[in-house]
Scaffold this active site. Structure first.
Site, PDB file in Angstrom:
ATOM      1  N   GLY A 130     102.511  28.639   0.326  1.00  0.00           N
ATOM      2  CA  GLY A 130     103.519  27.575   0.383  1.00  0.00           C
ATOM      3  C   GLY A 130     104.598  27.848   1.417  1.00  0.00           C
ATOM      4  N   CYS A 188      93.168   2.033   8.236  1.00  0.00           N
ATOM      5  CA  CYS A 188      92.352   2.334   9.416  1.00  0.00           C
ATOM      6  C   CYS A 188      90.868   2.013   9.166  1.00  0.00           C
ATOM      7  CB  CYS A 188      92.591   3.769   9.856  1.00  0.00           C
ATOM      8  SG  CYS A 188      92.206   4.001  11.596  1.00  0.00           S
ATOM      9  N   HIS A 247      98.045   4.147  10.389  1.00  0.00           N
ATOM     10  CA  HIS A 247      98.174   5.056   9.237  1.00  0.00           C
ATOM     11  C   HIS A 247      99.583   4.944   8.652  1.00  0.00           C
ATOM     12  CE1 HIS A 247      94.301   7.110   9.494  1.00  0.00           C
ATOM     13  NE2 HIS A 247      94.382   6.768  10.768  1.00  0.00           N
ATOM     14  N   GLU A 256     100.619   5.667   5.869  1.00  0.00           N
ATOM     15  CA  GLU A 256     101.005   6.798   5.012  1.00  0.00           C
ATOM     16  C   GLU A 256     101.856   7.831   5.750  1.00  0.00           C
ATOM     17  OE1 GLU A 256      98.039   6.247   6.249  1.00  0.00           O
ATOM     18  OE2 GLU A 256      96.922   8.071   6.708  1.00  0.00           O
TER      19      GLU A 256
HETATM   20  N1  GLN Z   1      86.567   5.845  12.701  1.00  0.00           N
HETATM   21  C1  GLN Z   1      87.393   4.711  12.906  1.00  0.00           C
HETATM   22  C2  GLN Z   1      87.818   4.572  14.361  1.00  0.00           C
HETATM   23  O1  GLN Z   1      87.696   5.492  15.109  1.00  0.00           O
HETATM   24  C3  GLN Z   1      88.605   4.777  12.015  1.00  0.00           C
HETATM   25  C4  GLN Z   1      89.502   5.935  12.320  1.00  0.00           C
HETATM   26  C5  GLN Z   1      90.420   6.276  11.188  1.00  0.00           C
HETATM   27  O2  GLN Z   1      90.228   5.844  10.057  1.00  0.00           O
HETATM   28  N2  GLN Z   1      91.395   7.108  11.461  1.00  0.00           N
HETATM   29  O3  GLN Z   1      88.303   3.533  14.759  1.00  0.00           O
END
Ligand code: GLN
Length: 531
Positions: free
Chosen positions: A16, A380, A506, A508
């Site tokens: 950690g 994604c 993304h 997140e």
């Molecule tokens: N494999 C997909 C792409 O290259 C999605 C990539 C991902 O989910 N980060 O577009």
């Protein structure tokens, strides 16, 4: 000039160190200092971009498109500051830079060596990262004694002379194991790892001792004596039920005060940790729970979807609901059936990923969530599969696919981005980092964000094929976010569904414990509707 906190690790990995560095960053920031954190990874990869999530967990992406170790995610979430390529250093990056300079004749015919050229390069990077900061925390990955970590330890040893000893503090995170047979804690491994550090010239100032059992004063005194630190600098850090507790726990043990004292910085002002206390309280004691299926292909590795799970927790904290994550291997959906795998869940999240394995399980999951009005968030690859599913099952494009799964697909509703065609290299070639996205007014996305434009981070090669946009939109799948300055679909959603939204980015990566990401917050809100 910045002051430096160096964090090394002893005895074993996974103690950690990353959370310790991040927590210390939080505490120093809350005391009003400007703080940055750097992760040093002694591996030869130039960055984490080419690493398999099974081996290394998720790849964290910064605004400037650096593909980094997941510890940078902890740092960003804890200190709530955007980091960049400057905050990540690897052996691969250092050596390739030095070798490149050598090829350009930068060393004037001299012999290029680990000391001083590599060690100087490391120190220059650390110095540069300190510009404009009060304190820079540097976490050295790996464990003291690893061969590949040596140049970095040598560089941080030299840094004390470069910046002055009053501006550098060495903090060693170590393990005090419990021996069941003897029913006692053992200090010997820690003594050995400190000896190893001293052998290479680093005298740690503070020992952060990870233990599963409480340490008594006698034991702390013994460690202090053998390791030449004051007894007050032996800090016991027990296992905590949640990582959000760690800043509170370190503050209670005065790690931040001690560090500031070593660095001759003012330590009287107490940090205001009320927001972290609320985070911990809600995380531990939320009265209701929702169960969310995370349908991915790396689910056995607990860190492969780290930021996604964290973002769900943050959203849960904001709604005061507990999040139970049901990890579902998408290939199992193909063999065991979607009903069996998703029975009783309140929501479904399809995260990012690469390659074709398990893809049909994701598509079946999406159909199930769409038809049964179960809230669904696609990230994604998840968003791309929402488009494929809709094209196949609602638009009647039976052969719809992504070219990633089937290069010869009849209806490539997801296709390779133009600039990705024919690339021979792997590392750093995807569409990476932050791009602005314009939201469609009145859409679920715009309502969730509450603004018209957002900036989100990306890591992908494939994109929505605009040839099919009209057809999909006419059939009901609306585009509610498009990249600013470029005709690239970023968000799709299905009006009339409780929550059915996918983002090409993304989301997140930008969620924080005290500031959940708007799309995650809205998604978790929808999952909690029918409790
Ligand atoms: N494999 C997909 C792409 O290259 C999605 C990539 C991902 O989910 N980060 O577009």
């Amino acid at each position: 000039m910045a002051k430096y906190v160096f964090i090394t690790g002893g005895v074993v990995s996974s103690l950690g160190k990353g959370i310790t560095a991040a927590s210390l960053g939080t505490l120093l920031k809350k005391r009003g200092f400007k703080v940055s954190i750097i992760k040093v990874d002694p591996y030869l990869n130039v960055d984490a971009g080419t690493m398999n999530p099974f081996q290394h967990g998720e790849v964290f992406v910064t605004d400037d498109g650096a593909e980094t170790d997941l510890d940078l995610g902890h740092y960003e979430r804890f200190i709530d500051e955007p980091l960049s390529d400057q905050n990540t250093v690897t052996t691969g990056k250092i050596y390739s830079g030095v070798i490149e300079k050598e090829r350009c004749g930068a060393y004037l015919g001299g012999t290029v060596q680990v000391i001083p050229h590599i060690t100087n390069d490391i120190q220059e990077r650390l110095t540069k990262a300190g510009e404009g900061q009060d304190v820079v925390i540097i976490e050295i990955g790996g464990t003291v004694g690893d061969i590949e970590g040596l140049p970095f330890l040598e560089a941080i040893r030299q840094m004390a002379s470069r910046v002055g000893p009053e501006n550098a503090v060495y903090c060693h995170v170590t393990l005090i194991p419990w021996l069941e047979a003897a029913r006692e804690l053992k200090t010997k491994p820690t003594q050995h790892s400190v000896q190893e550090l001293r052998r290479i010239g680093i005298l740690p100032n503070i020992l952060v001792c990870r233990t599963s059992h409480p340490m008594d004063e006698g034991m702390k005194n013994k460690i202090a004596l053998f390791c030449t630190v004051p007894p007050g600098a032996v800090i016991e850090v027990p296992d905590e039920p949640t990582i959000y507790q760690v800043p509170l726990s370190l503050h209670q043990r005065n790690l931040d005060g001690l560090i500031l004292k070593y660095l001759s910085l003012p330590f009287e002002k107490e940090p205001d940790l009320s927001d972290w206390r609320l985070v911990v309280d809600r995380f531990m004691n939320a009265p209701r729970a929702v169960e969310i299926a995370l349908v991915g292909k790396y689910v056995q590795h607990k860190d492969a979807y780290l930021s996604v799970v964290e973002a769900l927790y943050h959203a849960g904290i904001s709604h005061n609901v507990k999040i139970k994550v049901r990890s579902v291997e998408s290939a199992d959906v193909e063999t065991q059936g979607v009903e069996a795998m998703l029975n009783g869940v309140n929501g479904v999240l399809i995260p990012g990923g690469f390659g074709s394995r398990g893809i049909e399980g994701k598509i079946a999951t999406i159909r199930h969530a769409r038809e049964n009005k179960i809230p669904l968030l696609g990230i994604c690859l998840g968003m791309q599969m929402m488009v494929v599913e809709y094209a196949r099952n609602v638009c009647g494009l039976a052969g719809a696919h992504s070219q990633e799964m089937d290069p010869a697909t009849v209806h490539p509703v997801i296709h390779l981005m133009e600039e990705q065609v024919g690339l021979a290299r792997m590392g750093g070639t995807m569409r990476l980092g932050a791009y602005e996205c314009a939201l469609t007014p009145g859409s679920a996305a715009a309502r969730a964000y509450g603004v018209e434009r957002v900036s989100e981070r990306h890591r992908h090669r494939y994109e929505f094929n605009n040839t099919y946009r009209r057809r999909l939109e006419d059939a009901g799948l609306k585009v509610s976010g498009v990249c600013v300055g470029r005709d690239l679909v970023e968000i799709v959603e299905l009006p009339g569904h409780p929550w059915f939204l996918g983002g090409q980015f993304h989301a997140e990566l930008k969620s924080r414990p005290v500031r959940p990401h708007p799309l995650f917050a809205a998604f978790v809100g929808a999952t909690a509707q029918n409790l």
